[in-house]
Write an enzyme that holds these catalytic residues in place. Structure first.
Site, PDB file in Angstrom:
ATOM      1  N   SER A   3       0.811  -1.217   0.000  1.00  0.00           N
ATOM      2  CA  SER A   3       0.000   0.000   0.000  1.00  0.00           C
ATOM      3  C   SER A   3       0.843   1.265   0.000  1.00  0.00           C
ATOM      4  CB  SER A   3      -0.915   0.014   1.233  1.00  0.00           C
ATOM      5  OG  SER A   3      -1.744  -1.121   1.258  1.00  0.00           O
TER       6      SER A   3
ATOM      7  N   HIS B  39      -7.217   0.128   6.159  1.00  0.00           N
ATOM      8  CA  HIS B  39      -6.836  -1.261   6.400  1.00  0.00           C
ATOM      9  C   HIS B  39      -6.851  -1.606   7.888  1.00  0.00           C
ATOM     10  CE1 HIS B  39      -5.916  -2.303   2.290  1.00  0.00           C
ATOM     11  NE2 HIS B  39      -5.152  -1.220   2.160  1.00  0.00           N
TER      12      HIS B  39
END
Length: 564
Positions: free
Chosen positions: A387, A486
């Site tokens: 990410s 997340h």
């Protein structure tokens, strides 16, 4: 018009396919590694190059295998930006005499007719009025749309007078302890008066064929308008209400589909248009991302079966990947047998349509995809992301205040050896923070290996501090939006990766840093509960920089909230 968009695109694609028949024959004859239908290769490739070259006013090229021809970044951006306009054949191009500016009086009368519940209109007439309103909106240029949205949000919100009267009646019924049924009726009347009038317009549009997709694109226009008019509270309220409606309408209407190179060309084109993390450079790039050892899954609304609302790219690897270059630039394996020995599924890009910003679809998508991959490939045991840190560089620029440049803080947990090594690279700097600022502000620092070696421990330590200790707003949510997404979904912060994304956008946003979030399946629920309740960030792995940031954060007072 809304219902005919896919038909228009299909006719255009068929025309292109017929004109490029010799090229398709050539491609089919020369392709020997992976048999691919001619439509999936030739039509999108020709369409892409045709659109890109037409932006320059040049005829499309036909020399050689177009799948391997690189495109200029400006051509790619221009094509994706104009793809929607190219597929709407009935819409006049902006800047021509046929482009409509808003007739405010006409729009106001039409909106009043649709919204007025007292008028006795049948379902057929209501649908025709709503269709006319949609056609009027689609014919407008960008300024006309802004004016339409401004009129809609300011003149068709909740009427103040009626709401005040209904509130007074409700308070009187409650204070006088009247019949509960009477109080319920007064409460309903108050709720109706507090509901903005444009809510009825959204409901009517959603009933049209293709109406859901129209509203998604309309909300994207709203967000664009709000970015240009940040003080318009009425437009923000309207955008939030439409977001809630879209979120409600989506429930029970989504289908999870795997997207492959054999999927419709229109669907594959949308992947490039909506990809916002790692830009698609060419059709060969798309083919590689959809090939062996790769997966792409998307949620599709049943009224828009060819256009993904949200999609995720997945790479199947033998270990947790630390940089995106190894995924995007790796040659496609010629055999799928490697998938049977892969241990990790790396989610390296999640994207949704702009109009669905704020609608939490990514969480459900990841969980569904994990279930599909576990059933298809039991050898996959690790589900991890790769990410970006999209706000790290902007935060760092704010963090390097004159006070910190003169007297570096100790709560960032930057090792002393790393501080000395960085200072040795910039002898004129008095502190390591000043040396850091001088390096990142200089041109070409990434081409000097000695600079990279000196920067790595410093930037990784600051990146871990940013992810673990920097919060936003009220509460304990992580300042970084990707981290918050997340961690809220129950993932563990696993590792901070130096040189994780060496592209221009990666260096501009985060100095090249990326990180892994690990979805440890038997810890997801506990992680989610602890993060939502107290902001506690779960950690997996043995990254020393994350461990140091955790220790420094627990031993020092909470840092000030970062500005959004």
């Amino acid at each position: 018009m809304l219902a005919s968009k896919h038909t228009i695109l299909a006719n255009k694609t068929a025309q292109l396919r017929s004109t490029l028949h010799p090229l398709k024959t050539k491609l089919a004859a020369t392709s020997s590694s992976t048999p691919t239908p001619a439509m999936a290769v030739a039509a999108p490739s020709a369409f892409l190059h045709t659109g890109a070259y037409l932006q320059k006013g040049l005829p499309p090229t036909r020399d050689g295998d177009e799948l391997s021809q690189p495109l200029e970044p400006a051509d790619v951006r221009a094509f994706w930006d104009n793809l929607r306009q190219e597929t709407q054949a009935e819409r006049p191009p902006a800047g021509t005499d046929q482009t409509h500016r808003l007739n405010v009086s006409e729009a106001r009368d039409l909106l009043s007719t649709i919204i007025d519940k007292r008028a006795h209109k049948g379902a057929v007439m209501m649908g025709l009025y709503t269709q006319r309103c949609c056609e009027l909106y689609e014919a407008l240029d960008s300024k006309g749309r802004d004016e339409f949205l401004q009129v809609l949000s300011s003149e068709f919100c909740a009427p103040k007078g009626g709401a005040q009267e209904a509130a007074q009646k409700y308070l009187e019924s409650v204070s006088k302890h009247q019949d509960p049924a009477r109080s319920a009726l007064e409460a309903k009347a108050l709720r109706d008066h507090l509901t903005p009038q444009y809510s009825e317009l959204f409901d009517q549009i959603n009933r049209l064929p293709g109406g859901f997709a129209f509203l998604v694109h309309m909300r994207a226009d709203m967000l664009s308008y709000i970015r240009k008019n940040r003080d318009d509270a009425a437009a923000k309220a309207m955008s939030d209400i439409l977001m809630k409606k879209l979120e409600t309408w989506i429930i029970g209407t989504l289908d999870l589909k795997r997207i492959t190179w054999n999927s419709p060309a229109y669907t594959i084109e949308k992947l490039g248009q909506y990809e916002s993390v790692h830009a698609v450079k060419s059709w060969l790039d798309v083919k590689r991302r959809l090939g062996n050892g790769r997966r792409c899954f998307g949620f599709f609304h049943r009224s828009v079966p060819m256009e993904p609302l949200v999609f995720v790219w997945v790479a199947l690897t033998n270990e947790i990947t630390s940089n995106v270059q190894s995924i995007l630039q790796e040659r496609e394996p010629t055999s799928p047998h490697g998938e049977e020995t892969a241990r990790c599924a790396i989610f390296y890009s999640i994207n949704s349509q702009p109009g669905l910003s704020g609608v939490d679809l990514g969480n459900f998508l990841i969980k569904r995809v994990v279930g599909v991959l576990r059933a298809e490939l039991p050898n996959i045991s690790v589900f991890c992301t790769l990410s970006p840190l999209p706000r790290f560089r902007a935060w760092l620029d704010q963090w390097l205040t004159p006070e910190r440049l003169a007297s570096p803080p100790v709560d960032a947990a930057v090792p002393e050896s790393a501080q000395r090594q960085l200072l040795s690279r910039v002898p004129e700097a008095k502190t390591w923070t000043e040396a850091l600022k001088r390096v990142v502000d200089s041109r070409g620092w990434t081409s000097d290996q000695a600079n990279l070696d000196a920067m790595e421990p410093v930037v990784r330590a600051l990146g871990a501090h940013y992810l673990v200790n920097v919060k936003r707003g009220k509460g304990n949510a992580a300042y970084d939006p990707v981290a918050n997404f997340h961690l809220r979904n129950g993932a563990c912060l696993h590792r901070v990766n130096w040189r994780g994304n060496t592209s221009y956008s990666g260096l501009r946003q985060s100095l090249g840093l990326m990180c892994n979030y690990n979805y440890v399946l038997d810890r997801i629920e506990d992680n989610n509960e602890r993060y939502v309740r107290s902001g506690l960030i779960a950690v997996s792995g043995t990254d020393p920089y994350i461990a140091s940031a955790n220790a420094a954060g627990s031993a020092s007072p909470p840092p000030p909230k970062a500005k959004l």
